[in-house]
Design a protein around this motif. Structure first.
Motif, PDB file in Angstrom:
ATOM      1  N   LEU A  43     -26.422  -8.418  -5.587  1.00  0.00           N
ATOM      2  CA  LEU A  43     -25.843  -7.516  -4.590  1.00  0.00           C
ATOM      3  C   LEU A  43     -26.424  -6.102  -4.673  1.00  0.00           C
ATOM      4  N   HIS A  44     -26.753  -5.655  -5.857  1.00  0.00           N
ATOM      5  CA  HIS A  44     -27.370  -4.329  -5.974  1.00  0.00           C
ATOM      6  C   HIS A  44     -28.808  -4.346  -5.448  1.00  0.00           C
ATOM      7  N   GLU A  45     -29.483  -5.482  -5.595  1.00  0.00           N
ATOM      8  CA  GLU A  45     -30.837  -5.621  -5.048  1.00  0.00           C
ATOM      9  C   GLU A  45     -30.821  -5.809  -3.525  1.00  0.00           C
ATOM     10  N   HIS A  46     -29.725  -6.359  -3.009  1.00  0.00           N
ATOM     11  CA  HIS A  46     -29.558  -6.641  -1.578  1.00  0.00           C
ATOM     12  C   HIS A  46     -28.204  -6.091  -1.117  1.00  0.00           C
ATOM     13  N   PRO A  47     -28.046  -4.770  -1.057  1.00  0.00           N
ATOM     14  CA  PRO A  47     -26.729  -4.168  -0.809  1.00  0.00           C
ATOM     15  C   PRO A  47     -26.102  -4.517   0.542  1.00  0.00           C
TER      16      PRO A  47
ATOM     17  N   ARG B  96     -22.465 -11.290 -13.586  1.00  0.00           N
ATOM     18  CA  ARG B  96     -23.536 -10.290 -13.718  1.00  0.00           C
ATOM     19  C   ARG B  96     -24.720 -10.631 -12.814  1.00  0.00           C
ATOM     20  N   ARG B  97     -25.049 -11.921 -12.670  1.00  0.00           N
ATOM     21  CA  ARG B  97     -26.141 -12.324 -11.777  1.00  0.00           C
ATOM     22  C   ARG B  97     -25.808 -12.003 -10.327  1.00  0.00           C
TER      23      ARG B  97
ATOM     24  N   GLU C 131     -18.841 -17.899 -16.659  1.00  0.00           N
ATOM     25  CA  GLU C 131     -18.353 -17.050 -15.565  1.00  0.00           C
ATOM     26  C   GLU C 131     -18.852 -15.609 -15.666  1.00  0.00           C
ATOM     27  N   ASN C 132     -18.835 -15.031 -16.868  1.00  0.00           N
ATOM     28  CA  ASN C 132     -19.263 -13.640 -17.036  1.00  0.00           C
ATOM     29  C   ASN C 132     -20.746 -13.462 -16.744  1.00  0.00           C
TER      30      ASN C 132
END
Length: 75
Positions: free
Chosen positions: A14-18, A8-9, A3-4
């Protein structure tokens, strides 16, 4: 994958595709490319709940009443 690691993935995606937002199934199938889908949905849901609890992800109701997950706008 635990899960952890999955959280992170998802956070990295989401940071790459905000502007990305999708359903639990969409995240499992398209963002993480998991097969079979029914097995992966459980762990993706747990990872999303972890990200939601930490304040990185928000949950909202989208078109047709489906739950969408996305990056919190101010992260």
């Amino acid at each position: 994958m635990d899960e952890n690691s999955l959280a992170r993935r998802i956070e990295s995606y989401l940071h790459e595709h905000p502007e990305a937002a999708d359903t639990l199934e969409g995240i499992s199938m398209w963002w993480m490319r998991f097969q079979p889908l029914n097995e992966s949905v459980k762990i993706v849901y747990a990872a999303l709940q972890e990200l939601k609890a930490s304040g990185h992800v928000v949950e909202r109701t989208g078109p047709g009443g489906k739950t969408l997950y996305s990056l919190r706008p101010d992260v």
